[in-house]
Design an enzyme around this catalytic site. Structure first.
Site, PDB file in Angstrom:
ATOM      1  N   SER A  89      47.132  14.713  11.499  1.00 29.54           N
ATOM      2  CA  SER A  89      47.157  15.999  10.799  1.00 29.54           C
ATOM      3  C   SER A  89      47.213  15.814   9.281  1.00 29.54           C
ATOM      4  O   SER A  89      47.659  14.783   8.778  1.00 29.54           O
ATOM      5  CB  SER A  89      48.383  16.810  11.227  1.00 29.54           C
ATOM      6  OG  SER A  89      48.324  17.121  12.593  1.00 29.54           O
TER       7      SER A  89
HETATM    8  N1  SAH Z   1      50.926  15.085  15.787  1.00 33.83           N
HETATM    9  C1  SAH Z   1      49.765  14.319  15.346  1.00 33.83           C
HETATM   10  C2  SAH Z   1      48.502  15.130  15.413  1.00 33.83           C
HETATM   11  C3  SAH Z   1      47.910  15.054  16.739  1.00 33.83           C
HETATM   12  S1  SAH Z   1      46.355  15.860  16.970  1.00 33.83           S
HETATM   13  C4  SAH Z   1      50.015  13.752  13.960  1.00 33.83           C
HETATM   14  O1  SAH Z   1      51.153  13.522  13.626  1.00 33.83           O
HETATM   15  O2  SAH Z   1      49.064  13.507  13.225  1.00 33.83           O
HETATM   16  C5  SAH Z   1      46.742  16.651  18.502  1.00 33.83           C
HETATM   17  C6  SAH Z   1      47.039  15.738  19.667  1.00 33.83           C
HETATM   18  O3  SAH Z   1      47.350  16.579  20.779  1.00 33.83           O
HETATM   19  C7  SAH Z   1      45.902  14.848  20.114  1.00 33.83           C
HETATM   20  O4  SAH Z   1      46.304  13.517  20.099  1.00 33.83           O
HETATM   21  C8  SAH Z   1      45.594  15.326  21.539  1.00 33.83           C
HETATM   22  O5  SAH Z   1      45.225  14.279  22.415  1.00 33.83           O
HETATM   23  C9  SAH Z   1      46.929  15.925  21.939  1.00 33.83           C
HETATM   24  N2  SAH Z   1      46.876  16.902  23.042  1.00 33.83           N
HETATM   25  C10 SAH Z   1      45.919  17.827  23.292  1.00 33.83           C
HETATM   26  N3  SAH Z   1      46.241  18.547  24.379  1.00 33.83           N
HETATM   27  C11 SAH Z   1      47.431  18.078  24.833  1.00 33.83           C
HETATM   28  C12 SAH Z   1      48.274  18.417  25.920  1.00 33.83           C
HETATM   29  N4  SAH Z   1      47.956  19.385  26.803  1.00 33.83           N
HETATM   30  N5  SAH Z   1      49.425  17.722  26.064  1.00 33.83           N
HETATM   31  C13 SAH Z   1      49.762  16.735  25.193  1.00 33.83           C
HETATM   32  N6  SAH Z   1      48.997  16.373  24.153  1.00 33.83           N
HETATM   33  C14 SAH Z   1      47.843  17.030  23.964  1.00 33.83           C
END
Ligand code: SAH
Length: 241
Positions: A89
């Site tokens: 992010s």
């Molecule tokens: N928190 C991260 C950003 C992650 S992007 C950071 O610090 O940069 C969003 C993430 O959510 C992705 O890795 C994706 O695989 C995950 N994701 C999507 N749907 C999900 C679900 N149903 N359960 C858990 N993770 C999920």
């Protein structure tokens, strides 16, 4: 002791300098984040980061969370790709979501969407316990190893569908969802403590989205407040649907 790869303290004569270079880059990034906080105060109601969140953002080595070939861009205030169609992010968004959770040192927080583990690392410095769920097994495993290697000992990562939450560890004082959903998944609402706060992007997967603050008061009454237009990757529907 489990350890491999780049260590937190560096692994050679050149790493001292590299660390200093990154410290300066982190400072610049924080200046940009504070600028963006001021610019968006009309939406968010917060014109700057609290000292605790500012410090936590300044302590996390973001260059350890991006792919090797992207290290030189680690402190640019943008989301970046991390493989598997997923992203790390934007730092300003991480800071803002963290800020609006109003976390206390004794809090227990649930994160949905571990990704590379950057947001979890920021939370780690602010609260007692962090629980983070990632859907993509490779990302979750890698993030768990990375967080352990870097010494974030109060973070537990689990592979699974975050839409179901983590009932064994509930209730949570704060919940942060880092992928967009159409609605707040009911299990997450159920697992939010009275007096707790949740940050979640709501809207269309590849369309209009708002970052929403969901609060549950001491009587269990829930309210929603849209904070800011955002762009997140979708919260996938796993085995739960
Ligand atoms: N928190 C991260 C950003 C992650 S992007 C950071 O610090 O940069 C969003 C993430 O959510 C992705 O890795 C994706 O695989 C995950 N994701 C999507 N749907 C999900 C679900 N149903 N359960 C858990 N993770 C999920």
């Amino acid at each position: 002791m489990f350890s491999f790869g780049r260590s937190r303290s560096g692994d050679g004569a050149s790493s001292g300098r590299a660390k200093d270079d990154f410290a300066a880059a982190r400072e610049r990034l924080l200046t940009e984040i504070e600028y963006e906080m001021r610019e968006t105060v009309g939406y968010t109601g917060r014109g700057h980061l609290s000292d605790r969140v500012h410090r936590a953002m300044g302590e996390v080595p973001r260059h350890e969370f991006v792919p090797e070939e992207d290290v030189q861009n680690a402190y640019v205030n943008r989301a970046r790709g991390i493989g598997y169609g997923q992203t790390i992010s934007q730092p300003y968004i991480v800071a803002l979501m963290t800020e609006l959770l109003d976390l206390e040192p004794s809090d227990r927080v649930l994160e949905i969407g571990t990704g590379c583990g950057y947001q979890a690392a920021v939370l780690s410095g602010l609260v007692a316990e962090v629980y983070s769920i990632e859907f993509v097994p490779e990302l979750g495993t890698e993030a768990g190893e990375r967080l352990r290697r870097l010494g974030y000992d109060n973070v537990e990562v689990r592979i699974g569908d975050g839409r179901l939450g983590w009932p064994e560890k509930a209730p949570f004082d704060g919940i942060i969802v880092t992928a967009v959903a159409e609605d707040v998944p009911q299990p997450l609402l159920d697992q939010l403590a009275n007096g707790g706060r949740m940050m979640i992007p709501l809207g269309a997967s590849y369309g209009a989205q708002d970052l929403v603050l969901v609060t549950k008061d001491e009587n269990g009454e829930v309210s929603h407040k849209a904070v800011l237009p955002v762009a997140f990757v979708p919260l996938v529907k796993g085995a739960s649907e």
